[in-house]
Design a protein around this motif. Structure first.
Motif, PDB file in Angstrom:
ATOM      1  N   GLU A 176       0.895  -1.269  -0.048  1.00 33.01           N
ATOM      2  CA  GLU A 176       0.077   0.113   0.201  1.00 33.01           C
ATOM      3  C   GLU A 176       0.760   1.391   0.297  1.00 33.01           C
ATOM      4  N   ALA A 177       1.929   1.282   0.865  1.00 36.61           N
ATOM      5  CA  ALA A 177       2.770   2.306   1.304  1.00 36.61           C
ATOM      6  C   ALA A 177       3.291   2.698  -0.291  1.00 36.61           C
ATOM      7  N   LEU A 178       3.865   1.540  -1.285  1.00 37.16           N
ATOM      8  CA  LEU A 178       4.534   1.586  -1.924  1.00 37.16           C
ATOM      9  C   LEU A 178       3.777   1.977  -3.980  1.00 37.16           C
ATOM     10  N   VAL A 179       2.834   1.723  -3.091  1.00 39.68           N
ATOM     11  CA  VAL A 179       2.054   1.834  -4.138  1.00 39.68           C
ATOM     12  C   VAL A 179       1.031   2.646  -4.727  1.00 39.68           C
ATOM     13  N   TYR A 180       1.200   3.465  -3.303  1.00 38.77           N
ATOM     14  CA  TYR A 180      -0.078   4.661  -2.954  1.00 38.77           C
ATOM     15  C   TYR A 180       0.580   6.284  -4.216  1.00 38.77           C
ATOM     16  N   GLY A 181      -0.641   6.701  -5.082  1.00 42.18           N
ATOM     17  CA  GLY A 181       0.275   8.202  -5.969  1.00 42.18           C
ATOM     18  C   GLY A 181       0.464   7.132  -7.075  1.00 42.18           C
ATOM     19  N   ARG A 182       1.305   5.880  -7.391  1.00 43.98           N
ATOM     20  CA  ARG A 182       1.667   5.496  -8.447  1.00 43.98           C
ATOM     21  C   ARG A 182       0.927   4.193  -9.032  1.00 43.98           C
ATOM     22  N   GLU A 183      -0.301   4.194  -8.912  1.00 41.51           N
ATOM     23  CA  GLU A 183      -1.269   2.833  -9.784  1.00 41.51           C
ATOM     24  C   GLU A 183      -1.425   3.017 -10.220  1.00 41.51           C
ATOM     25  N   GLN A 214      -7.339   3.859  -7.441  1.00 35.28           N
ATOM     26  CA  GLN A 214      -7.494   4.647  -6.821  1.00 35.28           C
ATOM     27  C   GLN A 214      -8.614   4.917  -5.170  1.00 35.28           C
ATOM     28  N   GLN A 215      -9.734   4.768  -6.120  1.00 35.88           N
ATOM     29  CA  GLN A 215     -10.466   4.757  -4.521  1.00 35.88           C
ATOM     30  C   GLN A 215      -9.999   4.347  -3.118  1.00 35.88           C
ATOM     31  N   PRO A 216     -10.166   5.070  -2.401  1.00 37.13           N
ATOM     32  CA  PRO A 216      -9.607   4.898  -0.988  1.00 37.13           C
ATOM     33  C   PRO A 216     -10.218   3.307  -0.841  1.00 37.13           C
ATOM     34  N   GLY A 217      -9.229   2.476  -0.361  1.00 28.80           N
ATOM     35  CA  GLY A 217      -8.837   1.180   0.311  1.00 28.80           C
ATOM     36  C   GLY A 217      -9.296   0.442  -1.263  1.00 28.80           C
ATOM     37  N   ALA A 218      -8.900   0.788  -2.638  1.00 31.35           N
ATOM     38  CA  ALA A 218      -9.272  -0.297  -3.344  1.00 31.35           C
ATOM     39  C   ALA A 218      -8.122  -0.975  -3.663  1.00 31.35           C
ATOM     40  N   MET A 219      -6.817  -0.889  -3.610  1.00 33.06           N
ATOM     41  CA  MET A 219      -5.474  -1.134  -3.106  1.00 33.06           C
ATOM     42  C   MET A 219      -5.468  -2.283  -2.210  1.00 33.06           C
ATOM     43  N   ARG A 220      -5.644  -1.723  -1.363  1.00 29.04           N
ATOM     44  CA  ARG A 220      -5.499  -2.172   0.480  1.00 29.04           C
ATOM     45  C   ARG A 220      -6.471  -3.592   0.125  1.00 29.04           C
ATOM     46  N   CYS A 221      -7.461  -3.798  -0.568  1.00 30.48           N
ATOM     47  CA  CYS A 221      -8.235  -5.072  -0.919  1.00 30.48           C
ATOM     48  C   CYS A 221      -8.158  -5.261  -2.108  1.00 30.48           C
ATOM     49  N   GLY A 222      -7.821  -5.502  -2.745  1.00 28.89           N
ATOM     50  CA  GLY A 222      -6.556  -6.279  -4.076  1.00 28.89           C
ATOM     51  C   GLY A 222      -4.950  -6.977  -3.291  1.00 28.89           C
ATOM     52  N   PHE A 223      -5.045  -6.690  -3.006  1.00 30.59           N
ATOM     53  CA  PHE A 223      -3.743  -7.212  -1.515  1.00 30.59           C
ATOM     54  C   PHE A 223      -3.569  -7.805  -1.195  1.00 30.59           C
ATOM     55  N   GLU A 224      -5.242  -7.325   0.268  1.00 24.16           N
ATOM     56  CA  GLU A 224      -5.768  -8.249   0.752  1.00 24.16           C
ATOM     57  C   GLU A 224      -5.972 -10.119   0.352  1.00 24.16           C
ATOM     58  N   LEU A 225      -6.640  -9.943  -0.877  1.00 23.89           N
ATOM     59  CA  LEU A 225      -7.493 -11.246  -1.819  1.00 23.89           C
ATOM     60  C   LEU A 225      -6.314 -12.149  -1.891  1.00 23.89           C
ATOM     61  N   TYR A 226      -4.894 -11.393  -1.489  1.00 30.25           N
ATOM     62  CA  TYR A 226      -3.325 -12.818  -2.259  1.00 30.25           C
ATOM     63  C   TYR A 226      -2.793 -13.052  -0.182  1.00 30.25           C
ATOM     64  N   ARG A 227      -2.991 -11.837   0.150  1.00 30.55           N
ATOM     65  CA  ARG A 227      -3.135 -12.252   1.627  1.00 30.55           C
ATOM     66  C   ARG A 227      -3.914 -13.570   2.727  1.00 30.55           C
ATOM     67  N   ALA A 228      -5.007 -13.650   2.228  1.00 32.08           N
ATOM     68  CA  ALA A 228      -5.598 -14.677   1.929  1.00 32.08           C
ATOM     69  C   ALA A 228      -5.159 -16.369   1.663  1.00 32.08           C
ATOM     70  N   PHE A 229      -4.182 -16.517   0.779  1.00 33.38           N
ATOM     71  CA  PHE A 229      -3.818 -17.101   0.150  1.00 33.38           C
ATOM     72  C   PHE A 229      -3.713 -18.436   1.082  1.00 33.38           C
ATOM     73  N   PRO A 230      -2.792 -17.676   2.653  1.00 27.21           N
ATOM     74  CA  PRO A 230      -2.397 -19.586   3.108  1.00 27.21           C
ATOM     75  C   PRO A 230      -4.227 -19.660   3.337  1.00 27.21           C
ATOM     76  N   GLN A 231      -5.111 -19.240   3.661  1.00 26.03           N
ATOM     77  CA  GLN A 231      -6.618 -19.671   4.310  1.00 26.03           C
ATOM     78  C   GLN A 231      -6.780 -20.535   2.769  1.00 26.03           C
ATOM     79  N   ASP A 232      -6.847 -20.070   2.213  1.00 23.60           N
ATOM     80  CA  ASP A 232      -7.282 -20.423   0.638  1.00 23.60           C
ATOM     81  C   ASP A 232      -6.600 -22.025   0.374  1.00 23.60           C
ATOM     82  N   ALA A 233      -5.792 -21.699   0.572  1.00 25.78           N
ATOM     83  CA  ALA A 233      -4.663 -23.114  -0.038  1.00 25.78           C
ATOM     84  C   ALA A 233      -5.652 -24.524   1.483  1.00 25.78           C
ATOM     85  N   GLU A 234      -5.198 -24.042   2.291  1.00 25.41           N
ATOM     86  CA  GLU A 234      -5.808 -24.774   3.806  1.00 25.41           C
ATOM     87  C   GLU A 234      -7.329 -25.799   2.999  1.00 25.41           C
TER      88      GLU A 234
END
Length: 306
Positions: A176-183, A214-234
């Protein structure tokens, strides 16, 4: 390969709406609903599930064409994407699949069975939909993703150079920090790197996607899809152990120029008994945009069998 994809969108029969799914108003889903022309020989529905970094906009050139073949077509923005809300959690694919099932059956009165079609993250969601709701799933076409929990994913494909973003997106806060403003720089990198036909996603289309992410929270939600992969795998491994291979007719749907084609058949046969391998010609990762005509043809050829 088409040299230039359609630049206009046939949306004269589209209906757009928003549905609140929970009592706290946290999860709002936006959707496109395109009814079949009347009269139609079927009451079946085709559910189109987008990936990341995309939204229901990725299906702009195929919704009406699929509907014109006699199907009701529904293309939602799943939670956290497009014009849907950006909730704090619930980004495991089983939860998102449940959102979509609730949308179709409790709010949009989908009847006659559903053919589920998903690409990229949408492919993972389509798989979760078919495993959770086999009684409501006529067929499932999914691909352009290594499935968490499947043998190719677990054996190391997730760590291959082309999948570097899996690890990056799973880091907390840093993406989120690195991509903000560089979407735009970041998103365009994905579209360019994974395509075969660059005419499929125009500068105008990129601006549409960038505005949405660029909407508030949109990139965070996109990254959360990947953070859920361990749960998805199990969960995927648990479903296979508990239920065995699914009897829902399944197709591995990928572009013929996609690097993900190499894992498509193996992972689909691991989880399904009745499997076809379907490729979209002249396409890389973005199948419905790089060659919409062949995407429509291949989807219709498969769903008409089931």
């Amino acid at each position: 390969m088409p040299s230039l994809n359609p630049t206009t969108i046939e949306d004269s029969r589209w209906r757009r709406g928003n549905i609140i799914l929970d009592s706290t108003n946290d999860v709002r889903l936006h959707y496109i609903d395109c009814p079949a022309p009347q009269p139609s020989n079927t009451t079946e529905t085709i559910l189109l599930i987008h990936g990341f970094p995309q939204t229901s906009y990725q299906f702009r050139h195929v919704i009406s064409a699929l509907s014109s073949a006699g199907y009701r077509v529904i293309a939602p923005d799943y939670r956290g994407a497009g014009e849907s809300s950006h909730p704090k959690g619930g980004f495991d694919k089983a939860t998102i699949a449940t959102d979509l099932h609730t949308l179709l059956h409790d709010h949009l009165d989908a009847k006659g069975g559903v053919h589920v079609v998903g690409q990229d993250i949408g492919g993972m969601i389509a798989h979760a939909y078919a495993f959770q709701y086999p009684q409501d799933t006529k067929s499932v076409m999914w691909g352009e993703c290594p499935l968490p929990g499947a043998k190719p994913y677990e054996s190391g494909f997730r760590h291959s150079p082309g999948m570097w973003h899996f690890t990056f997106h799973q880091q907390m806060d840093l993406p989120e920090a690195l991509v903000y403003g560089r979407e735009k720089i970041y998103l365009k990198h994905f579209y360019d790197r994974l395509c075969v036909n660059p005419a499929g996603i125009t500068p105008w289309d990129i601006d549409v996607y960038v505005t949405q992410f660029q909407q508030p929270g949109a990139m965070r939600c996109g990254f959360e899809l990947y953070r859920a992969f361990p749960q998805d795998a199990e969960r995927n491994k648990g479903w296979l152990k508990e239920k065995g291979r699914s009897k829902v007719p399944a197709a591995a749907l990928d572009g013929d120029g996609s690097l993900l084609l190499q894992v498509a058949e193996e992972q689909t046969r691991e989880y399904y008994e009745n499997v076809e391998v379907v490729t979209v010609e002249g396409s890389g990762h973005w199948t419905a945009e790089e060659n919409p005509d062949d995407f429509v043809k291949k989807v219709l050829d498969f769903v008409k069998k089931h």
